[in-house]
Design an enzyme around this catalytic site. Structure first.
Site, PDB file in Angstrom:
ATOM      1  N   GLU A 129       0.708  -1.253  -0.127  1.00  0.00           N
ATOM      2  CA  GLU A 129      -0.134  -0.206  -0.154  1.00  0.00           C
ATOM      3  C   GLU A 129       0.869   1.338  -0.135  1.00  0.00           C
ATOM      4  O   GLU A 129       0.567   2.330  -0.578  1.00  0.00           O
ATOM      5  CB  GLU A 129      -1.087   0.090   1.200  1.00  0.00           C
ATOM      6  CG  GLU A 129      -1.939  -1.085   1.496  1.00  0.00           C
ATOM      7  CD  GLU A 129      -3.002  -0.817   0.427  1.00  0.00           C
ATOM      8  OE1 GLU A 129      -3.206   0.173  -0.347  1.00  0.00           O
ATOM      9  OE2 GLU A 129      -4.108  -1.819   0.339  1.00  0.00           O
ATOM     10  N   ARG A 143       0.743   3.791  -3.336  1.00  0.00           N
ATOM     11  CA  ARG A 143      -0.049   5.149  -3.021  1.00  0.00           C
ATOM     12  C   ARG A 143       1.064   6.223  -2.766  1.00  0.00           C
ATOM     13  O   ARG A 143       0.929   7.156  -3.312  1.00  0.00           O
ATOM     14  CB  ARG A 143      -0.856   5.096  -1.741  1.00  0.00           C
ATOM     15  CG  ARG A 143      -2.048   3.821  -1.906  1.00  0.00           C
ATOM     16  CD  ARG A 143      -3.100   4.159  -0.771  1.00  0.00           C
ATOM     17  NE  ARG A 143      -3.836   2.861  -0.445  1.00  0.00           N
ATOM     18  CZ  ARG A 143      -5.147   2.859  -0.067  1.00  0.00           C
ATOM     19  NH1 ARG A 143      -5.639   3.905   0.372  1.00  0.00           N
ATOM     20  NH2 ARG A 143      -5.681   1.775   0.200  1.00  0.00           N
ATOM     21  N   GLU A 145     -12.618   0.275  -9.703  1.00  0.00           N
ATOM     22  CA  GLU A 145     -12.044  -0.753 -10.941  1.00  0.00           C
ATOM     23  C   GLU A 145     -13.023  -0.676 -11.962  1.00  0.00           C
ATOM     24  O   GLU A 145     -12.448  -0.954 -13.040  1.00  0.00           O
ATOM     25  CB  GLU A 145     -11.995  -2.225 -10.114  1.00  0.00           C
ATOM     26  CG  GLU A 145     -11.062  -2.456  -9.369  1.00  0.00           C
ATOM     27  CD  GLU A 145     -11.134  -1.902  -8.080  1.00  0.00           C
ATOM     28  OE1 GLU A 145     -10.060  -1.539  -7.296  1.00  0.00           O
ATOM     29  OE2 GLU A 145     -12.134  -1.481  -7.528  1.00  0.00           O
ATOM     30  N   ASP A 183      -5.262 -10.017  -7.455  1.00  0.00           N
ATOM     31  CA  ASP A 183      -5.516  -9.187  -8.800  1.00  0.00           C
ATOM     32  C   ASP A 183      -4.439  -8.406  -9.378  1.00  0.00           C
ATOM     33  O   ASP A 183      -4.245  -8.740 -10.557  1.00  0.00           O
ATOM     34  CB  ASP A 183      -6.578  -8.057  -8.249  1.00  0.00           C
ATOM     35  CG  ASP A 183      -6.317  -7.335  -7.067  1.00  0.00           C
ATOM     36  OD1 ASP A 183      -5.134  -7.892  -6.430  1.00  0.00           O
ATOM     37  OD2 ASP A 183      -6.828  -6.386  -6.706  1.00  0.00           O
TER      38      ASP A 183
END
Length: 647
Positions: A204, A208, A526, A353
């Protein structure tokens, strides 16, 4: 039509610009707020928070909220209030429309425009971003989390990591929000430090924070006309601020790779430059997380010439591939100690994913000079067809299911909303960023690529159905589907409906099922991300229109009263919805950015020249040069995925 700066944004030289921004950013709430005075009449408050791919446990501080300056200008108050009445007037109490107001009819789903004004729609996205940002700026400036209903912020580290601020930098650049960007940059220069005794998630933080800083550096240099700041100019004292902060952070992130195998630990202790194993699943890392730091670290290596960033990131790809996953489908956990997969769970939802997303994007990022990643993508996509794709009953929608016990175990007809990255990524891979019309003229076009585009279209239809099925028009976090037993293979004849009957008893609704614990909507990007790719690649206007309908649902059902901005929902299948009291940072970084790009002309960030990381931070396509190369070769494997030698 060429891209142009949003027409309703004040000019760079307009002295009134900063005054407007001060009023947006510092006006108080219920009694004096420009937005609050309108919204107080329209919304109720409820709450509870959540996070992106997993419930990662950060320890918030209890530092008090700062006190903000308050300024009011009567004339400007009237002008902006009128504008906001037009923009937000379509909302009724608890999220209902006010059908009686002609001037607010643009928000009505049954309003038909003779010709869609995409510049105007794009501007409404900018307005939504500024309302969201200004609420954060007013109530939680400098905090990593924002709770728009309770009007407070929380930290994930003692001094804050800029979680919301940095994630939104490039969105503000693209939207030309100069004064807001200036305030954010000032915070980064004066307040941001990574010398904090705080453990943070490796993945993360990379996608980010590192991705946000690198994208801001890239855009400010490649497109200096967007939200120009003097501090960014060549030779200015702060010219390399974003890059310097990125390198400082990346040096700390690099410590996560100091494991026995080279697979990064799940977390890092910032001030100690120390990797930390996960607290659960036996210390394993998520496979997707370990393989979704490559775009960022490779670009940083290119910028700095420091090859070790590249080598650490690329070694992980070799370790994962050397496991010999059947059909190219990887289990969702991998051990930093051994470099071996742990467990057999196969899915393209959470923890799986973005591994697949970064295969094709690594290939594109380096000018298609690393064919190993194209090979891995093609193998994985065929594995998806062979083991995960099936069709629903009775309407034959195309879905990507899960195999919790491995590819030879039973198929679960479950799709996380996260899986809806696949339509866009599949189309991107099929055309390599070109339009479909352009790609079809090339000798590389094939029946397989034609089939990939068809799969992308079918999956896009299913993801849109996940929105249409819900009462608010906003998709649930997880959707289950009705399928036959055994599930029909990907090769089975099928034909889903092209449109969705709006009646509550429509036949297609039998195919979808949302469980009680999965009804929340986290403002995820998404589906609109895939709509953006599908529009750019196919030119089919329906994808833009679907995005517009989705955007209106976000406005209608996630807006918060009392000048609070927008919140994720605890239950998106009731009207009025139940709020969660959390604005996700990716609402600003991804969801609104992709809406903005979807409604913008196609020459803004062309797909042949840019790749977007999994947090929607645009990075450039670049030539590797002599310093960098793919330092490994794939090993030969049999049909079961067992390694038998080098290719």
């Amino acid at each position: 039509m060429a891209f142009s700066v949003p027409k309703n944004v004040p000019s760079f030289g307009n002295p009134q610009r900063k005054l407007e921004d001060q009023i947006w950013g510092s006006t108080p709430g219920r009694d004096g707020g420009l937005v609050g005075s309108v919204q107080d009449r329209f919304f109720d408050r409820q709450g509870l928070p959540m996070y992106k791919d997993k419930p990662y446990a950060y320890q918030p501080s209890r530092r008090a909220r700062p006190i903000y300056r308050r300024k009011r200008v009567l004339g400007l108050f009237i002008l902006i209030s009128i504008g906001l009445l037009y923009f937000f007037g379509a909302f009724g109490g608890k999220g209902r429309r006010l059908d009686r107001a002609q001037n607010w009819s643009w928000l009505k789903s049954d309003t038909i425009e003779s010709v869609a004004d995409w510049d105007d729609r794009r501007q409404k996205v900018v307005d939504t971003f500024t309302l969201s940002w200004d609420a954060y700026e007013r109530y939680a400036w400098g905090y990593d989390q924002f709770h728009p209903i309770s009007k407070k912020g929380e930290q994930m580290a003692s001094k804050g990591l800029g979680w919301i601020i940095i994630d939104a930098l490039d969105t503000m650049m693209l939207m030309n929000l100069t004064s807001r960007l200036e305030h954010a940059r000032e915070w980064i220069a004066k307040d941001l430090t990574y010398e904090q005794s705080q453990d943070v998630n490796t993945f993360e933080t990379t996608i980010r924070m590192l991705g946000g800083l690198l994208s801001a550096h890239f855009l400010s240099n490649r497109y200096p006309e967007l939200a120009p700041l003097a501090d960014d100019d060549e030779g200015a004292p702060g010219e390399d601020l974003y890059l310097e902060k990125a390198k400082d952070l990346a040096d700390r992130i690099a410590s996560a790779f100091d494991s026995d195998s080279g697979v990064p630990y799940a977390s890092i202790l910032l001030d100690k430059f120390q990797g930390l194993p996960s607290h659960d699943v036996g210390g394993s890392s998520s496979t997707a997380e370990a393989t979704t730091v490559q775009l960022e670290l490779k670009y940083l290596a290119k910028l700095t010439g420091e090859k070790f960033y590249w080598d650490k990131a690329e070694k992980v790809m070799q370790i994962v591939d050397d496991n010999g996953a059947k059909g190219g489908l990887v289990p969702i956990y991998i051990s930093p100690k051994t470099g071996q997969f742990t467990g057999n769970n196969i899915r393209l939802g959470s923890r799986g994913d973005s591994y697949y997303e970064y295969l094709i994007k690594q290939y594109l990022q380096t000018g298609k000079k690393e064919p190993v990643y194209l090979d891995m993508w093609n193998e994985a996509l065929q594995g998806v067809r062979d083991y995960l794709v099936t069709y629903t009953e009775p309407s034959q929608f195309t879905i990507i299911g899960e195999r919790p016990n491995g590819v030879d175990g039973p198929l679960s007809p479950k799709m996380d909303h996260l899986v809806c990255f696949m339509p866009g990524t599949t189309a991107l891979a099929a055309t390599e960023g070109r339009t479909e019309a352009e790609a079809k003229k090339l000798p590389t076009w094939s029946k397989q690529r034609e089939a990939d585009m068809q799969l992308a279209r079918e999956l896009m239809q299913t993801c849109w159905g996940m929105y249409k099925w819900m009462e608010t028009g906003l998709a649930a976090e997880i959707t289950y589907f009705n399928i036959r037993s055994p599930p029909p293979p990907e090769s089975s004849p099928h034909q889903a409906p092209e449109t969705f009957d709006e009646s509550p008893n429509a036949k297609w609704r039998q195919d979808f099922d949302v469980h009680a614990n999965d009804r929340h909507n986290l403002q995820r990007p998404e589906t609109v991300e895939s709509l953006f790719y599908m529009w750019r690649i196919t030119g089919d206007e329906k994808y833009r229109e679907w995005g517009w309908e989705m955007f209106k649902s976000f406005l209608q059902y996630t807006a918060v009263d009392d000048n609070g901005g927008f919140s994720s929902l605890d239950n998106a299948n009731v009207v009025p919805p139940k709020f969660r009291d959390n604005m996700e940072s990716f609402w600003l970084a991804e969801t609104l950015k992709y809406f903005y790009l979807l409604f913008s002309p196609n020459d803004l960030l062309p797909l042949t020249e840019h790749v977007f990381n999994t947090e929607a931070h645009p990075l450039p396509v670049f030539e590797m040069g002599q310093l960098f190369s793919t330092g490994w070769e794939r090993k030969q494997r049999d049909l079961e995925g067992k390694i038998v030698g080098k290719r």
